[in-house]
Write a protein that holds these residues in place. Structure first.
Motif, PDB file in Angstrom:
ATOM      1  N   GLU A  63      -0.519  10.105  -7.940  1.00 33.49           N
ATOM      2  CA  GLU A  63      -1.283  10.505  -7.152  1.00 33.49           C
ATOM      3  C   GLU A  63      -2.125  11.921  -7.740  1.00 33.49           C
ATOM      4  N   ARG A  64      -1.646  12.482  -7.081  1.00 39.77           N
ATOM      5  CA  ARG A  64      -1.933  13.899  -7.797  1.00 39.77           C
ATOM      6  C   ARG A  64      -2.130  13.667  -9.057  1.00 39.77           C
ATOM      7  N   ASN A  65      -1.335  13.606  -9.654  1.00 37.08           N
ATOM      8  CA  ASN A  65      -1.618  13.650 -11.269  1.00 37.08           C
ATOM      9  C   ASN A  65      -2.964  12.265 -12.128  1.00 37.08           C
ATOM     10  N   LYS A  66      -2.938  11.399 -11.184  1.00 38.90           N
ATOM     11  CA  LYS A  66      -4.220  11.053 -11.580  1.00 38.90           C
ATOM     12  C   LYS A  66      -5.632  11.254 -11.267  1.00 38.90           C
ATOM     13  N   TRP A  67      -5.314  12.028  -9.656  1.00 36.36           N
ATOM     14  CA  TRP A  67      -6.642  13.101  -9.457  1.00 36.36           C
ATOM     15  C   TRP A  67      -7.111  13.966 -10.848  1.00 36.36           C
ATOM     16  N   VAL A  68      -5.623  14.824 -11.896  1.00 39.07           N
ATOM     17  CA  VAL A  68      -5.799  15.515 -11.940  1.00 39.07           C
ATOM     18  C   VAL A  68      -6.543  15.540 -13.705  1.00 39.07           C
ATOM     19  N   LEU A  69      -6.279  13.904 -13.321  1.00 41.51           N
ATOM     20  CA  LEU A  69      -6.262  12.844 -14.803  1.00 41.51           C
ATOM     21  C   LEU A  69      -7.871  12.334 -15.978  1.00 41.51           C
ATOM     22  N   ARG A  70      -8.468  12.125 -13.974  1.00 37.61           N
ATOM     23  CA  ARG A  70      -8.789  10.831 -13.696  1.00 37.61           C
ATOM     24  C   ARG A  70     -10.448  10.898 -14.751  1.00 37.61           C
TER      25      ARG A  70
ATOM     26  N   VAL B 233      -1.020   4.934 -30.525  1.00 39.49           N
ATOM     27  CA  VAL B 233      -0.864   4.940 -29.712  1.00 39.49           C
ATOM     28  C   VAL B 233      -2.485   4.254 -28.817  1.00 39.49           C
ATOM     29  N   LYS B 234      -2.253   2.824 -28.286  1.00 38.79           N
ATOM     30  CA  LYS B 234      -3.007   2.098 -27.051  1.00 38.79           C
ATOM     31  C   LYS B 234      -3.817   2.905 -26.052  1.00 38.79           C
ATOM     32  N   ILE B 235      -4.069   4.181 -25.968  1.00 39.73           N
ATOM     33  CA  ILE B 235      -4.014   4.778 -24.626  1.00 39.73           C
ATOM     34  C   ILE B 235      -4.509   3.834 -22.955  1.00 39.73           C
ATOM     35  N   THR B 236      -3.485   3.588 -22.358  1.00 37.49           N
ATOM     36  CA  THR B 236      -3.265   2.927 -20.724  1.00 37.49           C
ATOM     37  C   THR B 236      -3.588   4.390 -19.815  1.00 37.49           C
ATOM     38  N   GLU B 237      -4.098   4.148 -18.630  1.00 39.24           N
ATOM     39  CA  GLU B 237      -3.562   4.398 -17.618  1.00 39.24           C
ATOM     40  C   GLU B 237      -2.293   4.602 -17.403  1.00 39.24           C
ATOM     41  N   SER B 238      -1.175   3.906 -17.677  1.00 36.27           N
ATOM     42  CA  SER B 238       0.032   3.556 -16.726  1.00 36.27           C
ATOM     43  C   SER B 238       0.579   4.466 -17.855  1.00 36.27           C
ATOM     44  N   GLY B 239       0.763   4.882 -19.451  1.00 31.98           N
ATOM     45  CA  GLY B 239       1.138   5.806 -20.635  1.00 31.98           C
ATOM     46  C   GLY B 239       0.751   7.075 -20.270  1.00 31.98           C
ATOM     47  N   ILE B 240      -0.721   7.323 -19.895  1.00 29.40           N
ATOM     48  CA  ILE B 240      -0.787   8.792 -18.988  1.00 29.40           C
ATOM     49  C   ILE B 240      -0.283   9.165 -17.968  1.00 29.40           C
ATOM     50  N   LEU B 241       0.175   8.063 -17.062  1.00 33.29           N
ATOM     51  CA  LEU B 241       0.572   8.789 -15.876  1.00 33.29           C
ATOM     52  C   LEU B 241       1.672   9.328 -16.437  1.00 33.29           C
TER      53      LEU B 241
ATOM     54  N   GLY C 274       0.606  -0.175 -20.580  1.00 32.32           N
ATOM     55  CA  GLY C 274      -0.059  -1.449 -19.973  1.00 32.32           C
ATOM     56  C   GLY C 274       0.747  -2.026 -18.936  1.00 32.32           C
ATOM     57  N   TYR C 275       1.415  -1.287 -17.562  1.00 32.35           N
ATOM     58  CA  TYR C 275       1.496  -1.550 -17.028  1.00 32.35           C
ATOM     59  C   TYR C 275       0.532  -0.855 -15.728  1.00 32.35           C
ATOM     60  N   ASP C 276       0.254  -1.914 -14.544  1.00 32.57           N
ATOM     61  CA  ASP C 276      -0.394  -2.181 -13.581  1.00 32.57           C
ATOM     62  C   ASP C 276      -0.069  -0.585 -12.178  1.00 32.57           C
ATOM     63  N   THR C 277      -1.156   0.350 -12.666  1.00 28.87           N
ATOM     64  CA  THR C 277      -1.401   1.098 -12.108  1.00 28.87           C
ATOM     65  C   THR C 277      -2.310   1.536 -10.537  1.00 28.87           C
ATOM     66  N   SER C 278      -2.970   0.261 -11.179  1.00 25.06           N
ATOM     67  CA  SER C 278      -4.168   0.831  -9.713  1.00 25.06           C
ATOM     68  C   SER C 278      -3.488   1.107  -8.652  1.00 25.06           C
ATOM     69  N   MET C 279      -2.597   0.560  -8.303  1.00 28.24           N
ATOM     70  CA  MET C 279      -2.179   0.739  -7.183  1.00 28.24           C
ATOM     71  C   MET C 279      -2.147   2.538  -6.316  1.00 28.24           C
ATOM     72  N   ILE C 280      -2.100   2.914  -7.522  1.00 21.02           N
ATOM     73  CA  ILE C 280      -2.151   4.657  -7.202  1.00 21.02           C
ATOM     74  C   ILE C 280      -4.141   5.109  -7.297  1.00 21.02           C
ATOM     75  N   THR C 281      -4.245   5.881  -5.632  1.00 23.45           N
ATOM     76  CA  THR C 281      -4.846   6.855  -5.792  1.00 23.45           C
ATOM     77  C   THR C 281      -5.452   8.097  -6.211  1.00 23.45           C
ATOM     78  N   PRO C 282      -6.681   7.940  -6.570  1.00 26.28           N
ATOM     79  CA  PRO C 282      -5.966   9.820  -7.301  1.00 26.28           C
ATOM     80  C   PRO C 282      -6.485   9.918  -6.026  1.00 26.28           C
ATOM     81  N   ASP C 283      -5.515  11.567  -5.574  1.00 26.88           N
ATOM     82  CA  ASP C 283      -5.231  12.713  -5.027  1.00 26.88           C
ATOM     83  C   ASP C 283      -5.699  13.793  -4.915  1.00 26.88           C
ATOM     84  N   LYS C 284      -6.404  15.122  -4.769  1.00 27.93           N
ATOM     85  CA  LYS C 284      -6.134  16.157  -5.365  1.00 27.93           C
ATOM     86  C   LYS C 284      -5.223  17.118  -4.280  1.00 27.93           C
TER      87      LYS C 284
END
Length: 218
Positions: free
Chosen positions: A133-140, A154-162, A202-212
């Motif tokens: 959650e913290r990383n997703k906020w930093v990288l939003r 490499v195709k960039i996806t949210e799960s790869g970034i996290l 390509g994984y589903d990480t949509s349930m992770i909520t960005p949280d500083k």
């Protein structure tokens, strides 16, 4: 009178047969005697309980766990890469647990007792979520800007970034993305930001909520 006589003959005869079977099992038992020929046997897995191939033969049992590209799949795949899923391991660099956390990262999410962390699987699972959650906020902003693009093949996806942020920290992921792959940090064991970007794409990480201010609480 006749019934009594038959009984007196059958019982001793039966006892003799049982004793013979016990004393001479190899010579007395004939496998042909126990043939299932003619019996109606139906012990096949039904199509409702199995994955059926095109030729209608059962290939896989539906009860075999298959997490696919779900969030659980992401989490467990990353854990296997980090520690083979072992909650209680410490590597040669001092990284802890199933997801191989460093002590400084743990402090960022409110964990100051590494020993307690190591022996508490529930705490480790919550730490993984809080860190993501913290990383997703930093990288939003970077997720929004680069997701779907190809960088260094490499195709960039949210799960790869996290996943890459879990490996190298969000700052090094920003450097990789904003340099278009030129700045590709590797850890002490040779795993790079680019490698994690690709492996966990390509994984589903949509349930992770960005949280500083993501923190762990039990």
């Amino acid at each position: 009178m006749i019934k009594s006589s038959v009984k007196n003959i059958v019982i001793p005869f039966s006892i003799c047969i049982l004793m013979a079977l016990a004393l001479y099992p190899d010579s007395s038992l004939n496998p042909d005697t126990y043939s299932t020929k003619g019996l109606e046997l139906d012990y096949n897995i039904s199509e409702e309980l199995g994955m059926v191939s095109q030729d209608h033969t059962v290939k896989y049992n539906l009860f075999t766990p298959h997490l696919g590209k779900s969030f659980e799949g992401f989490k467990e795949a990353l854990a296997f890469k980090e520690s083979r899923g072992n909650y209680f391991t410490v590597n040669t660099l001092g990284y802890l647990g199933k997801y191989q956390f460093g002590t400084e990262t743990l402090k960022l999410i409110g964990i100051y007792t590494p020993n307690q962390f190591l022996y508490n699987p529930e705490l480790q699972e919550k730490a993984f979520i809080a860190n993501a959650e913290r990383n997703k906020w930093v990288l939003r902003k970077d997720i929004k800007r680069f997701e779907g693009q190809k960088i260094a093949g490499v195709k960039i996806t949210e799960s790869g970034i996290l996943a890459a942020a879990h490996l190298a920290g969000p700052g090094n992921v920003k450097k990789f993305l904003r340099s278009y792959g030129v700045n590709n940090l590797s850890d002490a064991y040779g795993s790079s930001v680019k490698y994690y970007m690709k492996k966990f794409s390509g994984y589903d990480t949509s349930m992770i909520t960005p949280d500083k201010k993501a923190r762990v609480t039990l």
